[in-house]
Design a protein around this motif. Structure first.
Motif, PDB file in Angstrom:
ATOM      1  N   SER A 129      -4.935 -12.345   6.347  1.00 12.79           N
ATOM      2  CA  SER A 129      -4.465 -13.645   5.842  1.00 12.79           C
ATOM      3  C   SER A 129      -4.905 -14.564   6.763  1.00 12.79           C
ATOM      4  CB  SER A 129      -3.087 -13.824   7.167  1.00 12.79           C
ATOM      5  OG  SER A 129      -2.369 -14.901   6.408  1.00 12.79           O
ATOM      6  N   LEU A 130      -6.099 -16.126   5.632  1.00  9.88           N
ATOM      7  CA  LEU A 130      -6.708 -16.239   6.326  1.00  9.88           C
ATOM      8  C   LEU A 130      -6.737 -18.254   5.327  1.00  9.88           C
ATOM      9  CD1 LEU A 130     -10.103 -16.986   6.714  1.00  9.88           C
ATOM     10  CD2 LEU A 130     -10.552 -16.341   4.577  1.00  9.88           C
ATOM     11  N   THR A 131      -6.530 -18.668   6.485  1.00  9.92           N
ATOM     12  CA  THR A 131      -6.224 -20.290   6.217  1.00  9.92           C
ATOM     13  C   THR A 131      -7.892 -20.605   6.384  1.00  9.92           C
ATOM     14  OG1 THR A 131      -4.305 -20.214   7.014  1.00  9.92           O
ATOM     15  CG2 THR A 131      -5.042 -22.502   6.885  1.00  9.92           C
ATOM     16  N   LEU A 132      -8.558 -21.707   5.483  1.00 10.09           N
ATOM     17  CA  LEU A 132      -9.694 -22.792   5.793  1.00 10.09           C
ATOM     18  C   LEU A 132      -8.900 -23.631   5.259  1.00 10.09           C
ATOM     19  CD1 LEU A 132     -12.000 -20.807   2.660  1.00 10.09           C
ATOM     20  CD2 LEU A 132     -11.935 -20.661   5.382  1.00 10.09           C
ATOM     21  N   ALA A 133      -9.751 -24.680   6.483  1.00 13.00           N
ATOM     22  CA  ALA A 133      -8.972 -25.933   6.627  1.00 13.00           C
ATOM     23  C   ALA A 133     -10.191 -26.652   6.722  1.00 13.00           C
ATOM     24  CB  ALA A 133      -8.557 -26.621   7.469  1.00 13.00           C
ATOM     25  N   SER A 134     -10.551 -27.744   6.005  1.00 14.34           N
ATOM     26  CA  SER A 134     -11.861 -28.761   5.989  1.00 14.34           C
ATOM     27  C   SER A 134     -13.445 -27.579   6.226  1.00 14.34           C
ATOM     28  CB  SER A 134     -11.922 -29.793   7.629  1.00 14.34           C
ATOM     29  OG  SER A 134     -10.688 -30.225   7.253  1.00 14.34           O
ATOM     30  N   ASP A 135     -13.259 -26.921   5.402  1.00 12.50           N
ATOM     31  CA  ASP A 135     -14.889 -26.467   5.130  1.00 12.50           C
ATOM     32  C   ASP A 135     -15.638 -26.532   4.200  1.00 12.50           C
ATOM     33  OD1 ASP A 135     -14.055 -24.457   7.878  1.00 12.50           O
ATOM     34  OD2 ASP A 135     -12.659 -23.697   6.642  1.00 12.50           O
ATOM     35  N   VAL A 136     -16.492 -26.391   4.129  1.00 12.02           N
ATOM     36  CA  VAL A 136     -17.827 -26.167   3.014  1.00 12.02           C
ATOM     37  C   VAL A 136     -18.013 -24.236   2.459  1.00 12.02           C
ATOM     38  CG1 VAL A 136     -19.431 -27.166   1.594  1.00 12.02           C
ATOM     39  CG2 VAL A 136     -18.277 -28.821   2.465  1.00 12.02           C
ATOM     40  N   VAL A 137     -17.498 -24.097   1.412  1.00 10.69           N
ATOM     41  CA  VAL A 137     -17.949 -22.873   0.781  1.00 10.69           C
ATOM     42  C   VAL A 137     -19.100 -23.320  -0.393  1.00 10.69           C
ATOM     43  CG1 VAL A 137     -17.871 -20.686   0.792  1.00 10.69           C
ATOM     44  CG2 VAL A 137     -16.095 -21.544   1.662  1.00 10.69           C
ATOM     45  N   SER A 138     -20.062 -22.563   0.089  1.00 10.44           N
ATOM     46  CA  SER A 138     -21.173 -23.203  -1.044  1.00 10.44           C
ATOM     47  C   SER A 138     -22.556 -21.952  -0.937  1.00 10.44           C
ATOM     48  CB  SER A 138     -21.958 -24.546  -0.540  1.00 10.44           C
ATOM     49  OG  SER A 138     -22.549 -24.864   0.176  1.00 10.44           O
ATOM     50  N   ALA A 139     -22.999 -22.162  -2.634  1.00  7.87           N
ATOM     51  CA  ALA A 139     -24.692 -21.534  -2.921  1.00  7.87           C
ATOM     52  C   ALA A 139     -24.157 -19.529  -2.143  1.00  7.87           C
ATOM     53  CB  ALA A 139     -25.000 -21.614  -1.577  1.00  7.87           C
ATOM     54  N   ASN A 140     -22.905 -19.521  -2.291  1.00 12.96           N
ATOM     55  CA  ASN A 140     -22.746 -18.085  -2.499  1.00 12.96           C
ATOM     56  C   ASN A 140     -22.953 -16.890  -3.338  1.00 12.96           C
ATOM     57  OD1 ASN A 140     -21.740 -17.607   1.425  1.00 12.96           O
ATOM     58  ND2 ASN A 140     -20.760 -18.947   0.332  1.00 12.96           N
ATOM     59  N   THR A 141     -23.226 -15.899  -3.514  1.00 13.39           N
ATOM     60  CA  THR A 141     -22.953 -14.693  -4.418  1.00 13.39           C
ATOM     61  C   THR A 141     -22.846 -13.682  -4.739  1.00 13.39           C
ATOM     62  OG1 THR A 141     -25.522 -13.883  -3.746  1.00 13.39           O
ATOM     63  CG2 THR A 141     -25.701 -16.205  -5.115  1.00 13.39           C
ATOM     64  N   THR A 142     -22.548 -12.444  -5.199  1.00 17.91           N
ATOM     65  CA  THR A 142     -22.386 -10.892  -5.270  1.00 17.91           C
ATOM     66  C   THR A 142     -23.506 -10.386  -6.091  1.00 17.91           C
ATOM     67  OG1 THR A 142     -20.781 -11.914  -7.344  1.00 17.91           O
ATOM     68  CG2 THR A 142     -19.686 -11.752  -5.247  1.00 17.91           C
ATOM     69  N   GLY A 143     -23.422  -9.320  -5.588  1.00 12.17           N
ATOM     70  CA  GLY A 143     -24.190  -8.298  -6.195  1.00 12.17           C
ATOM     71  C   GLY A 143     -24.292  -8.116  -7.243  1.00 12.17           C
ATOM     72  N   GLU A 144     -25.260  -8.286  -8.161  1.00  8.39           N
ATOM     73  CA  GLU A 144     -25.701  -7.643  -9.878  1.00  8.39           C
ATOM     74  C   GLU A 144     -25.025  -6.061  -9.604  1.00  8.39           C
ATOM     75  OE1 GLU A 144     -29.939  -7.372 -10.384  1.00  8.39           O
ATOM     76  OE2 GLU A 144     -29.801  -9.270 -11.194  1.00  8.39           O
ATOM     77  N   GLY A 145     -24.382  -5.872 -10.661  1.00  6.39           N
ATOM     78  CA  GLY A 145     -24.126  -3.975 -11.354  1.00  6.39           C
ATOM     79  C   GLY A 145     -25.627  -3.197 -11.389  1.00  6.39           C
ATOM     80  N   GLY A 146     -25.033  -2.220 -10.882  1.00  7.90           N
ATOM     81  CA  GLY A 146     -26.481  -1.528 -10.929  1.00  7.90           C
ATOM     82  C   GLY A 146     -27.043  -1.124 -12.194  1.00  7.90           C
ATOM     83  N   ALA A 147     -28.031  -0.578 -13.053  1.00 10.38           N
ATOM     84  CA  ALA A 147     -27.733  -0.154 -14.501  1.00 10.38           C
ATOM     85  C   ALA A 147     -27.479   1.233 -15.158  1.00 10.38           C
ATOM     86  CB  ALA A 147     -29.809  -0.262 -14.367  1.00 10.38           C
ATOM     87  N   GLY A 148     -27.427   1.486 -16.084  1.00 10.35           N
ATOM     88  CA  GLY A 148     -27.276   2.472 -16.160  1.00 10.35           C
ATOM     89  C   GLY A 148     -28.434   3.559 -16.365  1.00 10.35           C
ATOM     90  N   GLY A 149     -27.804   4.417 -15.943  1.00  8.61           N
ATOM     91  CA  GLY A 149     -29.397   5.957 -16.251  1.00  8.61           C
ATOM     92  C   GLY A 149     -30.055   6.238 -17.826  1.00  8.61           C
ATOM     93  N   TYR A 150     -30.878   6.765 -18.246  1.00  7.36           N
ATOM     94  CA  TYR A 150     -31.474   7.306 -19.088  1.00  7.36           C
ATOM     95  C   TYR A 150     -31.182   7.984 -19.349  1.00  7.36           C
ATOM     96  CZ  TYR A 150     -34.357   2.930 -18.431  1.00  7.36           C
ATOM     97  OH  TYR A 150     -35.113   1.606 -18.448  1.00  7.36           O
TER      98      TYR A 150
END
Length: 185
Positions: A129-150
């Motif tokens: 249970s998270l409360t964020l107050a007076s924060d800046v959340v910026s320039a965050n990323t998530t991982g790419e999906g893995g490529a399918g095998g051949y």
């Protein structure tokens, strides 16, 4: 009822093994604690070596989003709120990322394996249970999906088909499966 304990971050070191660092104070703070900041020498950036994992009721009271940033430096997630009632205020939470998915397998005379999904929540992953107050959340990323095998032909039979790629992670800034309250961010 015991009084809440206050822990003070005194430096901008990123490893949890460094006494006085934000990761160290979070790791060692008991349930119901408050973490504040008195940085000496003064600094404006905490670069994390690993995500800050929070499993207890905790309040992190930063000096102001324009004053102090917590950064994953494009190498790690910033905060992982596993459980607890958590408040984070007065920080910039930036440059966090999560791992990419794994590529699928490639095997002769069989279908290629599917890639796995990238992880979620580059800046913050919340299942508490998270409360964020007076924060800046910026320039965050998530991982790419893995490529399918051949899938390909072998000497003894026909070929296989390629596996599907995994999905990229969700919630570059925040991914929440728990309760989330955002105020003045």
């Amino acid at each position: 009822v015991a009084a809440a304990t206050t822990y003070t971050v005194t430096n901008c070191l990123g490893p949890a093994a460094s006494a006085g660092s934000l990761p160290y104070e979070v790791q060692n703070a008991p349930n119901g604690s408050t973490i504040n900041f008195s940085l000496s020498p003064s600094c404006s950036l905490i670069t994390l070596a690993d995500p800050i994992e929070i499993t207890q009721n905790l309040s992190i009271d930063g000096p102001g989003a324009g004053t102090l940033s917590v950064s994953g430096a494009g190498a790690t997630e910033d905060f992982d709120v596993v459980s607890g009632v958590v408040g984070i205020s007065g920080l910039t939470i930036e440059d966090g990322t999560t791992p990419a998915g794994q590529a699928g397998t490639t095997v002769a005379e069989q279908n290629g394996g599917n890639g796995t999904n990238g992880d979620d929540g580059g800046g913050i992953y919340n299942s508490g249970s998270l409360t964020l107050a007076s924060d800046v959340v910026s320039a965050n990323t998530t991982g790419e999906g893995g490529a399918g095998g051949y899938g390909y032909s072998g000497p003894d039979s026909g070929g296989g088909t390629g596996g599907g790629g995994g999905n990229g992670g969700a919630g570059g800034a925040i991914y929440s499966t728990g309760k989330l309250t955002v105020t003045n961010c």
